[in-house]
Design a protein around this motif. Structure first.
Motif, PDB file in Angstrom:
ATOM      1  N   ASN A 184       0.839  -1.202   0.000  1.00 56.48           N
ATOM      2  CA  ASN A 184       0.000   0.000   0.000  1.00 56.48           C
ATOM      3  C   ASN A 184       0.873   1.250   0.000  1.00 56.48           C
ATOM      4  N   ASN A 185       1.912   1.217  -0.854  1.00 57.53           N
ATOM      5  CA  ASN A 185       2.856   2.316  -1.051  1.00 57.53           C
ATOM      6  C   ASN A 185       3.793   2.553   0.133  1.00 57.53           C
ATOM      7  N   ARG A 186       3.869   1.630   1.074  1.00 60.13           N
ATOM      8  CA  ARG A 186       4.890   1.661   2.123  1.00 60.13           C
ATOM      9  C   ARG A 186       6.041   0.753   1.699  1.00 60.13           C
ATOM     10  N   ASP A 187       7.267   1.229   1.819  1.00 58.48           N
ATOM     11  CA  ASP A 187       8.408   0.407   1.444  1.00 58.48           C
ATOM     12  C   ASP A 187       8.717  -0.615   2.529  1.00 58.48           C
ATOM     13  N   LEU A 188       9.470  -1.641   2.164  1.00 59.90           N
ATOM     14  CA  LEU A 188       9.600  -2.813   3.013  1.00 59.90           C
ATOM     15  C   LEU A 188      10.484  -2.611   4.232  1.00 59.90           C
ATOM     16  N   ASP A 189      11.232  -1.489   4.298  1.00 58.24           N
ATOM     17  CA  ASP A 189      11.984  -1.184   5.514  1.00 58.24           C
ATOM     18  C   ASP A 189      11.188  -0.328   6.480  1.00 58.24           C
ATOM     19  N   ASP A 190       9.899  -0.113   6.194  1.00 65.55           N
ATOM     20  CA  ASP A 190       9.033   0.619   7.110  1.00 65.55           C
ATOM     21  C   ASP A 190       8.980  -0.129   8.444  1.00 65.55           C
ATOM     22  N   PRO A 191       9.093   0.583   9.569  1.00 66.57           N
ATOM     23  CA  PRO A 191       9.045  -0.089  10.877  1.00 66.57           C
ATOM     24  C   PRO A 191       7.806  -0.949  11.089  1.00 66.57           C
ATOM     25  N   LEU A 192       6.727  -0.662  10.370  1.00 59.78           N
ATOM     26  CA  LEU A 192       5.511  -1.451  10.498  1.00 59.78           C
ATOM     27  C   LEU A 192       5.774  -2.930  10.217  1.00 59.78           C
ATOM     28  N   PHE A 193       6.691  -3.218   9.307  1.00 56.56           N
ATOM     29  CA  PHE A 193       6.893  -4.600   8.859  1.00 56.56           C
ATOM     30  C   PHE A 193       8.008  -5.322   9.609  1.00 56.56           C
ATOM     31  N   GLU A 194       8.710  -4.625  10.480  1.00 55.98           N
ATOM     32  CA  GLU A 194       9.843  -5.232  11.172  1.00 55.98           C
ATOM     33  C   GLU A 194       9.462  -6.497  11.944  1.00 55.98           C
ATOM     34  N   PRO A 195       8.397  -6.480  12.753  1.00 55.80           N
ATOM     35  CA  PRO A 195       8.051  -7.719  13.474  1.00 55.80           C
ATOM     36  C   PRO A 195       7.604  -8.847  12.545  1.00 55.80           C
ATOM     37  N   VAL A 196       7.093  -8.504  11.375  1.00 49.76           N
ATOM     38  CA  VAL A 196       6.681  -9.545  10.427  1.00 49.76           C
ATOM     39  C   VAL A 196       7.910 -10.246   9.861  1.00 49.76           C
ATOM     40  N   PHE A 197       8.915  -9.475   9.460  1.00 50.52           N
ATOM     41  CA  PHE A 197      10.142 -10.092   8.949  1.00 50.52           C
ATOM     42  C   PHE A 197      10.827 -10.924  10.031  1.00 50.52           C
ATOM     43  N   LYS A 198      10.781 -10.448  11.258  1.00 49.92           N
ATOM     44  CA  LYS A 198      11.368 -11.215  12.352  1.00 49.92           C
ATOM     45  C   LYS A 198      10.693 -12.574  12.488  1.00 49.92           C
ATOM     46  N   ARG A 199       9.354 -12.582  12.402  1.00 53.68           N
ATOM     47  CA  ARG A 199       8.622 -13.831  12.542  1.00 53.68           C
ATOM     48  C   ARG A 199       8.842 -14.742  11.337  1.00 53.68           C
ATOM     49  N   ILE A 200       8.915 -14.169  10.141  1.00 56.10           N
ATOM     50  CA  ILE A 200       9.202 -14.969   8.945  1.00 56.10           C
ATOM     51  C   ILE A 200      10.557 -15.650   9.096  1.00 56.10           C
ATOM     52  N   GLU A 201      11.544 -14.906   9.572  1.00 52.82           N
ATOM     53  CA  GLU A 201      12.874 -15.463   9.777  1.00 52.82           C
ATOM     54  C   GLU A 201      12.835 -16.599  10.789  1.00 52.82           C
ATOM     55  N   GLN A 202      12.039 -16.446  11.862  1.00 49.68           N
ATOM     56  CA  GLN A 202      11.918 -17.496  12.861  1.00 49.68           C
ATOM     57  C   GLN A 202      11.312 -18.772  12.271  1.00 49.68           C
ATOM     58  N   HIS A 203      10.371 -18.596  11.344  1.00 45.44           N
ATOM     59  CA  HIS A 203       9.759 -19.754  10.679  1.00 45.44           C
ATOM     60  C   HIS A 203      10.674 -20.361   9.612  1.00 45.44           C
ATOM     61  N   LYS A 204      11.775 -19.670   9.307  1.00 41.78           N
ATOM     62  CA  LYS A 204      12.729 -20.133   8.288  1.00 41.78           C
ATOM     63  C   LYS A 204      12.052 -20.297   6.924  1.00 41.78           C
ATOM     64  N   LEU A 205      11.175 -19.359   6.610  1.00 41.94           N
ATOM     65  CA  LEU A 205      10.493 -19.371   5.322  1.00 41.94           C
ATOM     66  C   LEU A 205      11.108 -18.323   4.398  1.00 41.94           C
ATOM     67  N   PRO A 206      11.380 -18.677   3.141  1.00 41.85           N
ATOM     68  CA  PRO A 206      11.874 -17.680   2.192  1.00 41.85           C
ATOM     69  C   PRO A 206      10.763 -16.723   1.775  1.00 41.85           C
ATOM     70  N   VAL A 207      11.159 -15.517   1.415  1.00 43.55           N
ATOM     71  CA  VAL A 207      10.230 -14.492   0.951  1.00 43.55           C
ATOM     72  C   VAL A 207      10.414 -14.308  -0.550  1.00 43.55           C
ATOM     73  N   PHE A 208       9.304 -14.255  -1.270  1.00 43.88           N
ATOM     74  CA  PHE A 208       9.315 -14.016  -2.712  1.00 43.88           C
ATOM     75  C   PHE A 208       8.561 -12.711  -2.964  1.00 43.88           C
ATOM     76  N   LEU A 209       9.200 -11.802  -3.672  1.00 48.21           N
ATOM     77  CA  LEU A 209       8.599 -10.497  -3.930  1.00 48.21           C
ATOM     78  C   LEU A 209       7.969 -10.444  -5.323  1.00 48.21           C
ATOM     79  N   HIS A 210       6.996  -9.539  -5.458  1.00 51.39           N
ATOM     80  CA  HIS A 210       6.405  -9.276  -6.770  1.00 51.39           C
ATOM     81  C   HIS A 210       5.958  -7.827  -6.835  1.00 51.39           C
ATOM     82  N   PRO A 211       6.208  -7.127  -7.974  1.00 50.45           N
ATOM     83  CA  PRO A 211       5.807  -5.725  -8.083  1.00 50.45           C
ATOM     84  C   PRO A 211       4.303  -5.545  -7.983  1.00 50.45           C
TER      85      PRO A 211
END
Length: 370
Positions: A191-218
């Motif tokens: 929604n026009n927020r870039d991925l280093d926005d603090p809003l997403f920090e806990p989400v990336f932390k949890r993804i890393e804990q699950h050891k799941l890869p992230v796939f991006l798409h424009p």
């Protein structure tokens, strides 16, 4: 909805099959998974397409049903369908995006053994919190059912309701336990927020804990009216937005804060790899970027890159400058800007067999734990 495809006999058969599957599949999950495992032949590299989009009928119905009050619309006829939402419009698209049997025929015809199913535009980043979460869970459940029906042919890249971090983490924890889920799919911006926005920090932390890869798409790409003509919103907007997303992950410190996070960039990394020399030059001269301990180009191997470049020399550049182990097969199924024959496209690279097998499926198998 009053569209032709929504009252067709084919749709009724589809829904009947899904209902039967939902009622009886869980009892046979172990046997089915064992059968899928038995199809793995030692020494034979299976082709794995990590960039293949899927629109479940339940997701489409939700967009055109509950989504109406948020500006969503879904229309279809016997051969195509379209979306219109506040997050973007798309279509007309062929019905084989929805029809799994037609998808399997295309996979067989193109030599693709396994697809990693993912959502695409308009993604799930619109509406209110409750609807956002419902979009994500509906897609994830439907994609997991496709895996259960064809466990040797599909895996799932889950989508998350990223408008709220708590909702995204709740769905991540739930989806990570669904059969077939092997990664997370995410927009290059939310929604026009870039991925280093603090809003997403806990989400990336949890993804890393699950050891799941992230796939991006424009999605919701840059450029506005200047890219409105000549389909430049896709031809240029998509690779530029991928470069912006990758740059924010690097310069915004996301990759430093999450050293185990694995990210795959679409469309061969977009414009990011070819512009990395310029970004490095900025790192040496500009105070805005100099805080980064290592030069930006040193992070290029933190990403994987799909093969949807439409250019053999571009893929050669990635292999020579980043590494053969970072390249994975993609098709962008079944958009017209993708590959109808993603496996054949590898022939442009003239790779030795062992390297070709890595790109064909070896690298993706490791990434997706297949």
């Amino acid at each position: 909805m009053d569209c032709a495809c929504c009252v067709s006999s084919k749709r009724r058969q589809f829904l009947g099959a899904i209902t039967a599957l939902a009622g009886g599949v869980m009892a046979g999950v172990s046997a089915t998974a064992a059968q899928a495992a038995s199809t793995i032949t030692t020494g034979v590299t299976r082709s794995i397409d990590i960039h293949a989009h899927y629109y479940p009928e339940s997701y489409c119905d939700l967009v055109g049903g509950d989504g109406k009050k948020f500006g969503g619309r879904f229309t279809c006829d016997a051969s195509s369908f379209s979306f219109q939402t506040p997050a973007g419009a798309l279509g007309p698209l062929p019905m084989k995006f929805i029809d799994v049997d037609e998808r399997l025929k295309d996979m067989d015809g193109s030599g693709v053994d396994i697809q990693a199913l993912s959502l695409s535009v308009p993604m799930a980043y619109w509406g209110d919190r409750a609807f956002n979460a419902k979009l994500a869970s509906t897609w994830n459940d439907a994609a997991s059912k496709v895996y259960l029906q064809h466990p040797a042919r599909f895996v799932v890249l889950a989508t998350l309701p990223m408008l709220n971090a708590s909702d995204a983490i709740d769905e991540l924890d739930r989806a990570a336990e669904l059969p077939g889920v092997r990664g997370v799919y995410m927009g290059t911006n939310i929604n026009n927020r870039d991925l280093d926005d603090p809003l997403f920090e806990p989400v990336f932390k949890r993804i890393e804990q699950h050891k799941l890869p992230v796939f991006l798409h424009p999605q919701q790409t840059v450029g506005g009216s200047r890219l409105a003509d000549f389909y430049l919103s896709n031809l240029l907007g998509n690779p530029f937005d991928t470069a912006i997303a990758g740059s924010h992950l690097i310069l915004g410190g996301v990759l430093d804060r999450h050293p185990e996070l694995q990210v795959t960039l679409p469309h061969a990394g977009g414009a990011l790899p070819i512009l990395m020399g310029r970004i490095d030059a900025g790192w040496t001269t500009r105070p805005e970027t100099r805080w980064l301990a290592q030069k930006p180009s040193s992070y290029l191997r933190r990403f994987s890159y799909d093969t949807v470049s439409h250019s053999g020399p571009v893929l050669d550049f990635l292999i020579q400058n980043i590494g053969i182990d970072r390249l994975v097969l993609g098709s962008d199924y079944c958009f017209d800007m993708g590959y109808e024959q993603p496996v054949r496209f590898l022939d442009r690279l003239a790779l030795p067999p062992e390297q070709r097998n890595l790109v064909l499926g070896g690298n993706a198998a490791k990434l997706l734990r297949i």
